[in-house]
Design an enzyme around this catalytic site. Structure first.
Site, PDB file in Angstrom:
ATOM      1  N   PHE A 106       0.819  -1.223   0.000  1.00 42.62           N
ATOM      2  CA  PHE A 106       0.000   0.000   0.000  1.00 42.62           C
ATOM      3  C   PHE A 106       0.845   1.261   0.000  1.00 42.62           C
ATOM      4  O   PHE A 106       0.391   2.327  -0.418  1.00 42.62           O
ATOM      5  CB  PHE A 106      -0.943  -0.013   1.211  1.00 42.62           C
ATOM      6  N   LYS A 107       2.073   1.161   0.454  1.00 48.59           N
ATOM      7  CA  LYS A 107       2.899   2.359   0.576  1.00 48.59           C
ATOM      8  C   LYS A 107       3.390   2.886  -0.770  1.00 48.59           C
ATOM      9  O   LYS A 107       3.942   3.978  -0.844  1.00 48.59           O
ATOM     10  CB  LYS A 107       4.064   2.080   1.525  1.00 48.59           C
TER      11      LYS A 107
END
Length: 434
Positions: A106-107
Site C-alpha cells: 500500500f505504501k
C-alpha cells in the site's frame, strides 16, 4: 494551506517546506491548520468521477497553489495508475487490495506521490537531497522504488536486522544506484529514533539537505486518503449502509489518513485499528492509559511498532477528546496463533489468501461484527501474500508463486551496511556520504 508543528504551533510552514523538511523543531510532526471539507454532492456521487479526478479533489487543498493544477493532476494520475479493487470475501467483510503497485504494498501510493512532489519542489535546487527513512518492512521498498535513479536525490533506508521478509529485504537492498540500505541490530523503533535524531542534529543538517519519506512526512501521509475515497466509490455500488473500516496498524499513518478523510466528509460507521501483539494503542483505547511498550517481533512485522509516531496526529484530529476518539475508533490486538488460524480459515472457507497483516485486520473486523450484529465493512489489504511466504504457506499449504516483476530482483545481490542501534554510527555514515 499552512502546516503547524504539533510540538511548537508557532512554527508554521507551507506544503513545500513541510515536504522538504519532513518534520519540525523538537522532532514535531506537521499538521494542516485547516481540515478542508468535501462537497456533499461529491461524496454522494463518486461514481460520476474518474479515479484521477477523485485523487485530484482529495489533494488539491493540501498542495494549494504550490503545485500548479496541471502538474498536480499529472502527479496524482501517476500515483494511482494501477488497480485498487474492493473485493468481497464474505457477506460481512470485503478487502481493498492495495498491493497491485510496483512493490506490492500500500505504501506505493504515498511514496509515489511524495517522490514526484519532492522532485517538482527540488527541480531548481543545486544541492543534492538525502532522503532518510526508517522501515518496518514495506515503506523502504516503496520509497526506494519511488526515488530509484531520481536525479539529485540519495536515499538512505534503515531497517531492523532479521525483522523483514526476504522479498522486503531485497526490495530495500538490491537496487543500488542512489539507494543505500543500513541493517540495524535492533527494532523498528530503534531505527525510527535514530532517524528523528538525525533530523535534530546540527552537524548533519549543516552538511546534508535532509528530508524523510516516512509517514511522518505530510506528502507521504496525506495521499493515503485517496484510496479510502476509491474504496467508498466501489462500496456504494452494492451497499446502502456506511462501512466499518478496519486498518492493519503499526505506525498509524494509514488509519490516521482514513480518519482525516472521515472528518472531511467520508461516511464511515466506525474505524478499527487492528494491531498485532504490539498493543499500546488498543490498550489506550480500552483504558485511557497511554503507555508505549517495547516492540515485540511478530509474523506481521510491518506492524511491529511499540511507539507509533502518527498517533499524535489522531489525537490532534480529535482535539485530545478521548470520548470522541473512543466512539469513532476501536482497537484490537491479534496474536500470531490467531493470525495463522485466520489465514487458514479464510482460505478454507472462502478461497481467499490473506497475508499476516490483512489476517490481523480480518480477525479484528470479524470480532467487531460478532460484537455488533448487522454491521459490515472492509479491511485494507496492505501487502501481497508473496511478501510473507513462510506464514502463508504454513497456514494454507499452498505455494505462493513469485510474480515475474520480482524474479530478477530476488536474484540480485544484497548490499547493506550493518550497524548497532547507535546514533553515532549512523551519523558517521551520513557525514561520510556528503
Amino acid at each position: 494551506m499552512i502546516y503547524y508543528n504539533l510540538k511548537d504551533k508557532k512554527e508554521q510552514v507551507t506544503f513545500k517546506t513541510a515536504t522538504i523538511k519532513g518534520q519540525g523543531k523538537e522532532k514535531g510532526l506537521f499538521f494542516p491548520n485547516v481540515i478542508p471539507q468535501f462537497e456533499k454532492d461529491f461524496i454522494e456521487n463518486l461514481n460520476h468521477f474518474s479515479d484521477e479526478e477523485i485523487a485530484f479533489q482529495c489533494m488539491k487543498d493540501f498542495a494549494g497553489n504550490e503545485i500548479p493544477e496541471s502538474i498536480l493532476k499529472e502527479i496524482v494520475s501517476q500515483t494511482i495508475n494501477f488497480d485498487i479493487p474492493l473485493k468481497k470475501i464474505n457477506d460481512k467483510i470485503s478487502i481493498l487490495e492495495l498491493f497491485h503497485g510496483p512493490t506490492l504494498a500500500f505504501k506505493d501510493i504515498g511514496a509515489r506521490f511524495m517522490s514526484q512532489s519532492l522532485s517538482y519542489f527540488l527541480k531548481d535546487e543545486d544541492k543534492k537531497v538525502t532522503v532518510l527513512v526508517a522501515t518496518s518492512g514495506d515503506t523502504g521498498g516503496a520509497v526506494a522504488h519511488g526515488f530509484y535513479k531520481t536525479s539529485g536525490v540519495n536515499v538512505v533506508i534503515l531497517y531492523p536486522k532479521n525483522r523483514v521478509s526476504p522479498v522486503q529485504e531485497k526490495q530495500l537492498t538490491a537496487l543500488g544506484e542512489n539507494i543505500s540500505a543500513i541493517e540495524v541490530n535492533g527494532t523498528f523503533d530503534d531505527c525510527q529514533t535514530m532517524v528523528k535524531q538525525a533530523f535534530s542534529d546540527q552537524e548533519i543538517n549543516a552538511s546534508l539537505f535532509l528530508t524523510s519519506a516516512n509517514s511522518i512526512n505530510v506528502a507521504r501521509w496525506l495521499p493515503q486518503q485517496i484510496y479510502y475515497l476509491l474504496a467508498l466509490k466501489q462500496w456504494q455500488k452494492t451497499n446502502n449502509e456506511n462501512p466499518v473500516i478496519c486498518v492493519p496498524s503499526g505506525n498509524f499513518g494509514n488509519i490516521c489518513a482514513g480518519i482525516l478523510t472521515h472528518f472531511r466528509g467520508l461516511p464511515a460507521e466506525h474505524f478499527i485499528a487492528a494491531c498485532n501483539e504490539n498493543d499500546s494503542i488498543p490498550t489506550y483505547l480500552n483504558t485511557q492509559k497511554l503507555e508505549y511498550k517495547k516492540t515485540v517481533a511478530t509474523l506481521s512485522n510491518a506492524m511491529d511498532v511499540g511507539h507509533p509516531s502518527n498517533f499524535v496526529r489522531i489525537l490532534e484530529i480529535f482535539e485530545n477528546q478521548f470520548k470522541n476518539l473512543q466512539s469513532t475508533v476501536s482497537g484490537y490486538s491479534i496474536n500470531d496463533d490467531k493470525t495463522l488460524k485466520t489465514i487458514t480459515d479464510v482460505y478454507t472457507k472462502y478461497g481467499y489468501t490473506l497475508e499476516p497483516h490483512s489476517a490481523v485486520a480480518f480477525a479484528a473486523l470479524e470480532k467487531y461484527t460478532e460484537e455488533n450484529p448487522g454491521k459490515k465493512g472492509f479491511i485494507l489489504g496492505t501487502a501481497h501474500p508473496v511478501k510473507f511466504p513462510d506464514a502463508v504457506e504454513k497456514a494454507t499449504h499452498i505455494t505462493i508463486e513469485l510474480p515475474e516483476s520480482l524474479a530478477d530482483l530476488m536474484n540480485k545481490e544484497k548490499k547493506t551496511v550493518e550497524i548497532n542501534a547507535d546514533f553515532e554510527e549512523l551519523k558517521r555514515i551520513l557525514l561520510d556520504k556528503n
